[in-house]
Design a protein around this motif. Structure first.
Motif, PDB file in Angstrom:
ATOM      1  N   GLY A  54       0.822  -1.214   0.000  1.00 39.58           N
ATOM      2  CA  GLY A  54       0.000   0.000   0.000  1.00 39.58           C
ATOM      3  C   GLY A  54       0.846   1.250   0.000  1.00 39.58           C
ATOM      4  O   GLY A  54       0.550   2.210  -0.722  1.00 39.58           O
ATOM      5  N   ALA A  55       1.919   1.284   0.784  1.00 37.19           N
ATOM      6  CA  ALA A  55       2.799   2.446   0.822  1.00 37.19           C
ATOM      7  C   ALA A  55       3.467   2.653  -0.537  1.00 37.19           C
ATOM      8  O   ALA A  55       3.537   3.780  -1.047  1.00 37.19           O
ATOM      9  CB  ALA A  55       3.853   2.268   1.914  1.00 37.19           C
ATOM     10  N   ALA A  56       3.941   1.596  -1.159  1.00 35.62           N
ATOM     11  CA  ALA A  56       4.570   1.701  -2.474  1.00 35.62           C
ATOM     12  C   ALA A  56       3.552   2.143  -3.524  1.00 35.62           C
ATOM     13  O   ALA A  56       3.862   2.960  -4.399  1.00 35.62           O
ATOM     14  CB  ALA A  56       5.199   0.373  -2.862  1.00 35.62           C
ATOM     15  N   ALA A  57       2.343   1.624  -3.436  1.00 38.45           N
ATOM     16  CA  ALA A  57       1.305   2.002  -4.388  1.00 38.45           C
ATOM     17  C   ALA A  57       0.950   3.478  -4.243  1.00 38.45           C
ATOM     18  O   ALA A  57       0.769   4.185  -5.251  1.00 38.45           O
ATOM     19  CB  ALA A  57       0.066   1.135  -4.188  1.00 38.45           C
ATOM     20  N   LEU A  58       0.849   3.962  -3.022  1.00 34.87           N
ATOM     21  CA  LEU A  58       0.550   5.383  -2.817  1.00 34.87           C
ATOM     22  C   LEU A  58       1.655   6.267  -3.375  1.00 34.87           C
ATOM     23  O   LEU A  58       1.374   7.293  -4.005  1.00 34.87           O
ATOM     24  CB  LEU A  58       0.351   5.669  -1.329  1.00 34.87           C
ATOM     25  N   ARG A  59       2.916   5.887  -3.162  1.00 33.51           N
ATOM     26  CA  ARG A  59       4.031   6.671  -3.730  1.00 33.51           C
ATOM     27  C   ARG A  59       3.960   6.684  -5.245  1.00 33.51           C
ATOM     28  O   ARG A  59       4.194   7.710  -5.885  1.00 33.51           O
ATOM     29  CB  ARG A  59       5.369   6.094  -3.260  1.00 33.51           C
ATOM     30  N   GLN A  60       3.638   5.545  -5.837  1.00 33.99           N
ATOM     31  CA  GLN A  60       3.556   5.461  -7.291  1.00 33.99           C
ATOM     32  C   GLN A  60       2.408   6.317  -7.821  1.00 33.99           C
ATOM     33  O   GLN A  60       2.564   7.036  -8.812  1.00 33.99           O
ATOM     34  CB  GLN A  60       3.374   4.004  -7.714  1.00 33.99           C
ATOM     35  N   ILE A  61       1.272   6.281  -7.160  1.00 36.36           N
ATOM     36  CA  ILE A  61       0.120   7.087  -7.581  1.00 36.36           C
ATOM     37  C   ILE A  61       0.437   8.571  -7.434  1.00 36.36           C
ATOM     38  O   ILE A  61       0.137   9.372  -8.331  1.00 36.36           O
ATOM     39  CB  ILE A  61      -1.133   6.695  -6.773  1.00 36.36           C
ATOM     40  N   GLN A  62       1.059   8.958  -6.326  1.00 35.41           N
ATOM     41  CA  GLN A  62       1.408  10.356  -6.122  1.00 35.41           C
ATOM     42  C   GLN A  62       2.407  10.819  -7.174  1.00 35.41           C
ATOM     43  O   GLN A  62       2.300  11.928  -7.693  1.00 35.41           O
ATOM     44  CB  GLN A  62       1.968  10.573  -4.723  1.00 35.41           C
ATOM     45  N   GLY A  63       3.381   9.988  -7.493  1.00 38.78           N
ATOM     46  CA  GLY A  63       4.344  10.329  -8.538  1.00 38.78           C
ATOM     47  C   GLY A  63       3.668  10.486  -9.885  1.00 38.78           C
ATOM     48  O   GLY A  63       3.987  11.414 -10.645  1.00 38.78           O
ATOM     49  N   PHE A  64       2.728   9.626 -10.183  1.00 43.53           N
ATOM     50  CA  PHE A  64       1.997   9.715 -11.448  1.00 43.53           C
ATOM     51  C   PHE A  64       1.184  11.009 -11.515  1.00 43.53           C
ATOM     52  O   PHE A  64       1.191  11.716 -12.519  1.00 43.53           O
ATOM     53  CB  PHE A  64       1.084   8.504 -11.616  1.00 43.53           C
ATOM     54  N   LEU A  65       0.497  11.327 -10.418  1.00 50.79           N
ATOM     55  CA  LEU A  65      -0.342  12.532 -10.402  1.00 50.79           C
ATOM     56  C   LEU A  65       0.520  13.797 -10.459  1.00 50.79           C
ATOM     57  O   LEU A  65       0.151  14.762 -11.120  1.00 50.79           O
ATOM     58  CB  LEU A  65      -1.218  12.549  -9.142  1.00 50.79           C
ATOM     59  N   ASN A  66       1.672  13.790  -9.794  1.00 52.08           N
ATOM     60  CA  ASN A  66       2.564  14.961  -9.824  1.00 52.08           C
ATOM     61  C   ASN A  66       3.187  15.144 -11.205  1.00 52.08           C
ATOM     62  O   ASN A  66       3.401  16.261 -11.648  1.00 52.08           O
ATOM     63  CB  ASN A  66       3.651  14.832  -8.762  1.00 52.08           C
ATOM     64  N   ARG A  67       3.469  14.045 -11.896  1.00 50.67           N
ATOM     65  CA  ARG A  67       4.077  14.120 -13.219  1.00 50.67           C
ATOM     66  C   ARG A  67       3.077  14.661 -14.244  1.00 50.67           C
ATOM     67  O   ARG A  67       3.442  15.394 -15.146  1.00 50.67           O
ATOM     68  CB  ARG A  67       4.563  12.734 -13.644  1.00 50.67           C
ATOM     69  N   GLU A  68       1.810  14.292 -14.088  1.00 47.85           N
ATOM     70  CA  GLU A  68       0.771  14.725 -15.034  1.00 47.85           C
ATOM     71  C   GLU A  68       0.421  16.197 -14.849  1.00 47.85           C
ATOM     72  O   GLU A  68       0.045  16.854 -15.791  1.00 47.85           O
ATOM     73  CB  GLU A  68      -0.488  13.871 -14.854  1.00 47.85           C
ATOM     74  N   ALA A  69       0.524  16.700 -13.634  1.00 45.80           N
ATOM     75  CA  ALA A  69       0.074  18.075 -13.353  1.00 45.80           C
ATOM     76  C   ALA A  69       1.038  19.129 -13.868  1.00 45.80           C
ATOM     77  O   ALA A  69       2.158  18.942 -14.133  1.00 45.80           O
ATOM     78  CB  ALA A  69      -0.118  18.262 -11.854  1.00 45.80           C
TER      79      ALA A  69
END
Length: 42
Positions: free
Chosen positions: A27-42
């Protein structure tokens, strides 16, 4: 004997602990990956 059969608890406790530890780490790794994806798109 009324109540919980503690043999079941003894057998299931390591399985539950391992599953919760894995879920926490994944879950922690998944949250980091999702946050990285959202930050990269913005």
């Amino acid at each position: 004997m009324d109540g919980i059969d503690f043999r079941v608890v003894i057998v299931l406790a390591p399985v539950i602990i391992a599953a919760s530890w894995a879920a926490f780490n994944i879950g922690a790794a998944a949250l980091r990956q999702i946050q990285g994806f959202l930050n990269r798109e913005a």
